[in-house]
Design an enzyme around this catalytic site. Structure first.
Site, PDB file in Angstrom:
ATOM      1  N   ASP A  86       9.215  67.546 -50.776  1.00 38.18           N
ATOM      2  CA  ASP A  86       8.257  66.776 -49.969  1.00 38.18           C
ATOM      3  C   ASP A  86       8.818  65.404 -49.612  1.00 38.18           C
ATOM      4  OD1 ASP A  86       5.885  68.566 -49.915  1.00 38.18           O
ATOM      5  OD2 ASP A  86       6.189  68.438 -52.077  1.00 38.18           O
ATOM      6  N   GLY A  98       4.099  69.929 -53.223  1.00 38.55           N
ATOM      7  CA  GLY A  98       3.121  70.037 -52.134  1.00 38.55           C
ATOM      8  C   GLY A  98       2.562  71.455 -52.019  1.00 38.55           C
ATOM      9  N   GLU A 105       9.192  75.776 -60.204  1.00 35.30           N
ATOM     10  CA  GLU A 105      10.330  75.237 -59.445  1.00 35.30           C
ATOM     11  C   GLU A 105      11.206  74.386 -60.346  1.00 35.30           C
ATOM     12  OE1 GLU A 105       8.190  73.208 -56.344  1.00 35.30           O
ATOM     13  OE2 GLU A 105       8.649  74.772 -54.881  1.00 35.30           O
TER      14      GLU A 105
HETATM   15  O1  DER Z   1       5.829  72.594 -53.062  1.00 39.18           O
HETATM   16  C1  DER Z   1       7.034  72.414 -52.990  1.00 39.18           C
HETATM   17  O2  DER Z   1       7.696  71.874 -53.908  1.00 39.18           O
HETATM   18  C2  DER Z   1       7.719  72.740 -51.696  1.00 39.18           C
HETATM   19  O3  DER Z   1       9.080  73.023 -51.927  1.00 39.18           O
HETATM   20  C3  DER Z   1       7.583  71.519 -50.814  1.00 39.18           C
HETATM   21  O4  DER Z   1       8.031  70.460 -51.539  1.00 39.18           O
HETATM   22  C4  DER Z   1       8.347  71.641 -49.504  1.00 39.18           C
HETATM   23  O5  DER Z   1       7.580  72.440 -48.691  1.00 39.18           O
HETATM   24  P1  DER Z   1       7.933  72.583 -47.142  1.00 39.18           P
HETATM   25  O6  DER Z   1       9.334  73.166 -47.110  1.00 39.18           O
HETATM   26  O7  DER Z   1       6.895  73.536 -46.641  1.00 39.18           O
HETATM   27  O8  DER Z   1       7.858  71.221 -46.535  1.00 39.18           O
END
Ligand code: DER
Length: 230
Positions: A86, A98, A105
């Site tokens: 994010d 996000g 993760e």
């Molecule tokens: O939730 C997360 O950690 C996602 O990796 C976020 O950080 C990035 O989401 P996006 O690629 O849809 O912007």
């Protein structure tokens, strides 16, 4: 190029780094999903990899597209994790979560020799904190944890607005059955100090500050793709 195309370009550049036989950590979110879709094409073409996914959502997409997956129990050491972010700063410190998948993760990133962040270049900031920091909490005694996070933050001179993440009226529940508080810190001058302070709060399971995990970032903008190394 539009945002989706930028995500795709970053994902493609990451895919160029994937070699036959690799064990991958597979991230969550729209950029990670662009990566999964491109990875599936290479798998169809004979690329031999296995992926450990970081959410039920990414797992379902891999299954749908025929990307071989395994559990982290079965494959506890990974060559590289490929995931979105994010926010990221110039030292490759990240805010993630996000998409609500920060716990798996972070576990997968920590189990990987390297972590490649893929993002559109607008995610890079001078100082982390404009994006509200996701904090995964157990939820037992929600208010008590809320107050403890506020106290720990104030001890560092920070005073975030904390919001319980909801889906409609209902609280958002993570894949691990936890809740998420989004903490609007505004600017986080000392992410390491905040990380330690949050980990000292018993009800906090994990948070979205990824420090010392990312080894490289692939950032796509209208001018092309740039690489940021730790
Ligand atoms: O939730 C997360 O950690 C996602 O990796 C976020 O950080 C990035 O989401 P996006 O690629 O849809 O912007």
């Amino acid at each position: 190029a539009d945002m989706q195309e930028l995500k795709r370009q970053a994902a493609k550049a990451a895919l160029d780094r994937v070699e036959d036989g690799m064990r991958l950590g597979i991230g969550t979110g729209s950029t990670a999903e662009a990566f999964i879709r491109l990875l599936a094409e290479r798998v169809e073409g004979g690329l031999g990899i296995v992926g450990v996914t970081t959410s039920e959502r990414s797992e379902a997409l891999c299954r749908e597209l025929g990307v071989p997956t395994a559990t982290l129990e079965a494959v506890p050491q990974l060559d590289v994790a490929i995931d979105g972010a994010d926010e990221l700063d110039g030292r490759l410190r990240l805010i993630k979560g996000g998409g609500g998948a920060l716990l798996r993760e972070k576990i997968v990133a920590a189990a990987s020799d390297r972590m490649l962040v893929i993002a559109d270049a607008s995610k890079q900031v001078e100082t982390l904190g404009d994006f509200p920091l996701p904090i995964e909490i157990n939820g037992f005694g929600l208010i008590a944890t809320f107050l403890a996070i506020q106290k720990a933050s104030r001890a560092l001179g920070l005073d975030p607005d904390l919001t319980l993440r909801r889906v409609g009226e209902e609280p958002f529940i993570t894949d691990s059955g936890h809740l998420i508080l989004d903490a609007a810190y505004g600017r986080i001058e000392d992410p390491e100090a905040l990380s330690a302070a949050l980990h000292s709060v018993p009800g906090v399971v994990e948070h979205g500050l990824f420090l010392g995990l990312a080894t490289e970032a692939i950032l796509a903008s209208a001018d092309g793709v740039s690489i940021l190394k730790a």
